[in-house]
Design an enzyme around this catalytic site. Structure first.
Site, mmCIF file in Angstrom:
data_model
loop_
_atom_site.group_PDB
_atom_site.id
_atom_site.type_symbol
_atom_site.label_atom_id
_atom_site.label_comp_id
_atom_site.label_asym_id
_atom_site.label_seq_id
_atom_site.Cartn_x
_atom_site.Cartn_y
_atom_site.Cartn_z
ATOM 1 N N ARG A 50 0.839 -1.209 0.000
ATOM 2 C CA ARG A 50 0.000 0.000 0.000
ATOM 3 C C ARG A 50 0.871 1.255 0.000
ATOM 4 O O ARG A 50 0.589 2.226 -0.690
ATOM 5 C CB ARG A 50 -0.949 -0.016 1.204
ATOM 6 C CG ARG A 50 -1.647 1.317 1.529
ATOM 7 C CD ARG A 50 -2.411 1.884 0.341
ATOM 8 N NE ARG A 50 -2.868 3.238 0.560
ATOM 9 C CZ ARG A 50 -2.167 4.351 0.300
ATOM 10 N NH1 ARG A 50 -0.924 4.283 -0.151
ATOM 11 N NH2 ARG A 50 -2.704 5.538 0.492
ATOM 12 N N LEU A 64 -0.677 7.387 8.772
ATOM 13 C CA LEU A 64 -1.862 6.525 8.832
ATOM 14 C C LEU A 64 -1.742 5.386 7.822
ATOM 15 O O LEU A 64 -2.522 5.302 6.872
ATOM 16 C CB LEU A 64 -3.134 7.347 8.540
ATOM 17 C CG LEU A 64 -3.382 8.566 9.413
ATOM 18 C CD1 LEU A 64 -4.617 9.326 8.941
ATOM 19 C CD2 LEU A 64 -3.530 8.160 10.857
ATOM 20 N N PRO A 65 -0.752 4.502 8.013
ATOM 21 C CA PRO A 65 -0.638 3.377 7.085
ATOM 22 C C PRO A 65 -1.880 2.488 7.191
ATOM 23 O O PRO A 65 -2.454 2.334 8.267
ATOM 24 C CB PRO A 65 0.623 2.649 7.547
ATOM 25 C CG PRO A 65 0.865 3.099 8.937
ATOM 26 C CD PRO A 65 0.233 4.442 9.090
ATOM 27 N N HIS A 66 -2.287 1.940 6.071
ATOM 28 C CA HIS A 66 -3.471 1.084 6.077
ATOM 29 C C HIS A 66 -3.387 0.101 4.916
ATOM 30 O O HIS A 66 -2.699 0.348 3.932
ATOM 31 C CB HIS A 66 -4.753 1.917 5.991
ATOM 32 C CG HIS A 66 -4.765 2.876 4.840
ATOM 33 N ND1 HIS A 66 -4.124 4.095 4.886
ATOM 34 C CD2 HIS A 66 -5.314 2.788 3.615
ATOM 35 C CE1 HIS A 66 -4.297 4.721 3.733
ATOM 36 N NE2 HIS A 66 -5.001 3.941 2.944
ATOM 37 N N ALA A 67 -4.080 -1.011 5.091
ATOM 38 C CA ALA A 67 -4.067 -2.049 4.062
ATOM 39 C C ALA A 67 -5.277 -2.959 4.246
ATOM 40 O O ALA A 67 -5.903 -2.972 5.312
ATOM 41 C CB ALA A 67 -2.782 -2.874 4.155
#
Length: 154
Positions: A50, A64-67
């Protein structure tokens, strides 16, 4: 959606020795495995993939890392407070010390977006960020993050 439904108390940590974005993703993967039973390797790979689409450092020391993961059954939050900020290729080029990661099921759709909006709204509050930066105790950090919404609802 409430912060307390996506962020478990054991998914919050303060870390003293994180030196890179890659190391941070490993710490998040290990935390996801310990707190939610997700595969650390799958979480790390998904976050790196991501991040390859564009940095998730939103500025002001926040990332705000997200996957999405096929093995996730619900939206899961992970929060890390870094004692030493790291380079995260943020939009404002500032190092990051507050990291809130979200892992969502592949088919989460609107729930993933609602969770991301909730986290983003919470961490845009400078007073909340100041409290998070002033405390290193995991239980206190969790309380700060989950208490906000409860007080706003009253």
């Amino acid at each position: 959606m409430r912060m307390s439904t996506i962020l478990r108390a054991d998914a919050v940590k303060s870390i003293s020795s994180c030196t890179s974005k890659k190391r941070l993703f490993h710490d998040l993967g290990e935390l996801a495995e310990a707190s939610y039973g997700l595969s650390a390797t799958q979480v790390i790979d998904a976050l790196i993939e991501r991040e390859g689409l564009g940095p998730t450092g939103v500025g002001h020391g926040i990332a705000l890392p997200h996957a999405r993961l096929t093995t996730a059954s619900e939206v899961c939050g992970l929060f890390l407070r870094l004692e030493k900020p790291i380079n995260f290729d943020s939009v404002d080029r500032q190092p990051v010390d507050l990291v809130f990661a979200l892992i969502a099921p592949e088919d989460a759709g609107v729930d993933h977006l609602k969770a991301l909006a909730l986290v983003s709204r919470t961490l845009r509050d400078q007073a909340i960020c100041a409290k998070l930066r002033a405390n290193s105790e995991a239980a206190t950090l969790h309380t700060i993050l989950t208490e906000v919404q409860a007080s706003q609802a009253a």
